[in-house]
Design an enzyme around this catalytic site. Structure first.
Site, PDB file in Angstrom:
ATOM      1  N   ARG A   1     115.567  85.249  52.760  1.00  0.00           N
ATOM      2  CA  ARG A   1     116.350  84.909  53.942  1.00  0.00           C
ATOM      3  C   ARG A   1     116.881  83.475  53.879  1.00  0.00           C
ATOM      4  O   ARG A   1     118.032  83.212  54.248  1.00  0.00           O
ATOM      5  CB  ARG A   1     115.503  85.100  55.197  1.00  0.00           C
ATOM      6  CG  ARG A   1     116.238  84.946  56.516  1.00  0.00           C
ATOM      7  CD  ARG A   1     117.159  86.113  56.771  1.00  0.00           C
ATOM      8  NE  ARG A   1     118.538  85.884  56.340  1.00  0.00           N
ATOM      9  CZ  ARG A   1     119.376  86.849  56.028  1.00  0.00           C
ATOM     10  NH1 ARG A   1     119.010  88.104  56.049  1.00  0.00           N
ATOM     11  NH2 ARG A   1     120.594  86.571  55.646  1.00  0.00           N
TER      12      ARG A   1
ATOM     13  N   LYS B   1     132.289  66.825  60.689  1.00  0.00           N
ATOM     14  CA  LYS B   1     131.976  67.919  61.614  1.00  0.00           C
ATOM     15  C   LYS B   1     131.174  69.000  60.891  1.00  0.00           C
ATOM     16  O   LYS B   1     131.609  70.135  60.714  1.00  0.00           O
ATOM     17  CB  LYS B   1     133.268  68.487  62.212  1.00  0.00           C
ATOM     18  CG  LYS B   1     134.022  67.481  63.071  1.00  0.00           C
ATOM     19  CD  LYS B   1     135.353  68.027  63.532  1.00  0.00           C
ATOM     20  CE  LYS B   1     136.116  66.992  64.350  1.00  0.00           C
ATOM     21  NZ  LYS B   1     137.463  67.461  64.741  1.00  0.00           N
TER      22      LYS B   1
ATOM     23  N   LYS C   1     138.665  53.513  65.010  1.00  0.00           N
ATOM     24  CA  LYS C   1     139.385  54.325  65.976  1.00  0.00           C
ATOM     25  C   LYS C   1     139.720  53.464  67.188  1.00  0.00           C
ATOM     26  O   LYS C   1     139.283  52.311  67.290  1.00  0.00           O
ATOM     27  CB  LYS C   1     138.550  55.544  66.367  1.00  0.00           C
ATOM     28  CG  LYS C   1     138.195  56.421  65.174  1.00  0.00           C
ATOM     29  CD  LYS C   1     137.535  57.720  65.603  1.00  0.00           C
ATOM     30  CE  LYS C   1     137.235  58.601  64.401  1.00  0.00           C
ATOM     31  NZ  LYS C   1     136.731  59.935  64.786  1.00  0.00           N
TER      32      LYS C   1
ATOM     33  N   GLU D   1     142.789  54.669  62.196  1.00  0.00           N
ATOM     34  CA  GLU D   1     143.444  55.813  62.827  1.00  0.00           C
ATOM     35  C   GLU D   1     144.583  55.304  63.708  1.00  0.00           C
ATOM     36  O   GLU D   1     144.369  54.424  64.542  1.00  0.00           O
ATOM     37  CB  GLU D   1     142.402  56.555  63.661  1.00  0.00           C
ATOM     38  CG  GLU D   1     142.864  57.774  64.383  1.00  0.00           C
ATOM     39  CD  GLU D   1     141.735  58.366  65.198  1.00  0.00           C
ATOM     40  OE1 GLU D   1     141.655  58.049  66.417  1.00  0.00           O
ATOM     41  OE2 GLU D   1     140.910  59.107  64.651  1.00  0.00           O
TER      42      GLU D   1
ATOM     43  N   ASP E   1     147.018  60.329  63.028  1.00  0.00           N
ATOM     44  CA  ASP E   1     146.192  61.205  63.855  1.00  0.00           C
ATOM     45  C   ASP E   1     147.039  61.997  64.837  1.00  0.00           C
ATOM     46  O   ASP E   1     147.815  61.422  65.616  1.00  0.00           O
ATOM     47  CB  ASP E   1     145.149  60.372  64.613  1.00  0.00           C
ATOM     48  CG  ASP E   1     144.107  61.230  65.294  1.00  0.00           C
ATOM     49  OD1 ASP E   1     143.675  62.238  64.681  1.00  0.00           O
ATOM     50  OD2 ASP E   1     143.716  60.920  66.429  1.00  0.00           O
TER      51      ASP E   1
END
Length: 276
Positions: free
Chosen positions: A97, A132, A164, A194, A215
């Site tokens: 698994r 992410k 940022k 950015e 961006d």
């Protein structure tokens, strides 16, 4: 870049503790029984994670072995045998698994990345991932992106400084923020900024940053901004891009295009395991 075994072994030990706890309650039925089994790909896709069964067997007692039939990064058809496991049945099933969970996720990421690279179809602009990723799985997720033909953006907050709007608003201006970072970091670490407006773009150019991220910009804006950026500054496109809109960004001249959905909207590839 191969899978970083030194980085994944401690993680795999933790996964084993989570899954087996004080021990596999059914192992007494299986201990010492020899077995052979095969990992089978049920849906066509790009493979990633072929080292994992063998690493798990090693940590579980080193009395089973895994022989891959295909290599990470290969795109293969449904029905392909990915590899063969032989050895102690208890060890093989204890790892089943865990190995499938990781290989299915990693192969799903690799497959999506390969699709994105092929969809963009741009020899200059390279596909990047983002931060992410699932907590605890970053090393696996980012390796899978490489298997699919993409590149890794920064691994974390420690290997590239990204400014940022929240950062430079706190300092007072983009220019001041870059100057302060240069003083602290020196030339060893790159600085990426950015930008969302024409004014921010010019400030980043004037500050001679290493990378400028366009961006949330439309393709026509990227095409207008790219020629203004000096050749020594790399550029990246990011924000809200999907597989459907990806072809619109081909030929913009940007060096990189980052996609969060590679690792934060994962569709597992269907892989099964069957004992002979």
């Amino acid at each position: 870049m191969p899978l970083n075994v030194n980085a994944v072994l401690p993680l795999l030990r933790g996964f084993i503790r989570e899954d087996l706890g004080t021990g596999d309650l059914t192992a007494s039925l299986l201990e010492g029984r020899p077995a052979t089994g095969r990992y089978n790909l049920k849906t066509a896709g790009t493979v990633a994670g072929q080292q994992l069964p063998g690493l798990l067997y090693h940590l579980l007692g080193d009395d089973a072995a895994y022989t891959p039939e295909v290599q990470d990064g290969e795109t293969v058809a449904a029905g392909t045998v990915l590899g063969t496991a032989t050895g102690n049945m208890a060890t093989i099933l204890a790892a089943e698994r865990l190995s499938l969970n990781l290989m299915q996720r990693m192969s799903g990421i690799a497959t999506t990345t390969r699709t994105a690279v092929q969809t963009l179809a741009d020899d200059h602009t390279q596909i990047l991932d983002t931060r992410k990723t699932a907590p605890g799985l970053r090393v696996f997720d980012k390796y899978a992106v490489r298997c699919g033909g993409g590149l890794n953006h920064r691994m974390g907050l420690y290997d590239l400084a990204m400014l940022k709007d929240n950062h430079w608003h706190a300092v007072g201006s983009l220019t001041a923020a870059v100057q302060q970072l240069r003083t602290v970091l020196g030339p060893a670490k790159k600085i990426e900024v950015e930008v969302e407006t024409d004014t921010e773009l010019q400030a980043a150019i004037d500050a001679q940053v290493d990378i400028i991220m366009f961006d949330n910009q439309r393709p026509d804006v990227v095409r207008a901004w790219q020629p203004r950026v000096p050749a020594e500054i790399q550029t990246e496109i990011s924000g809200g891009i999907t597989l459907e809109t990806l072809p619109d960004y081909a030929g913009t001249g940007a060096d990189f295009l980052s996609l969060g959905f590679l690792t934060n909207r994962v569709v597992n590839l269907d892989i099964g395991f069957d004992l002979d």
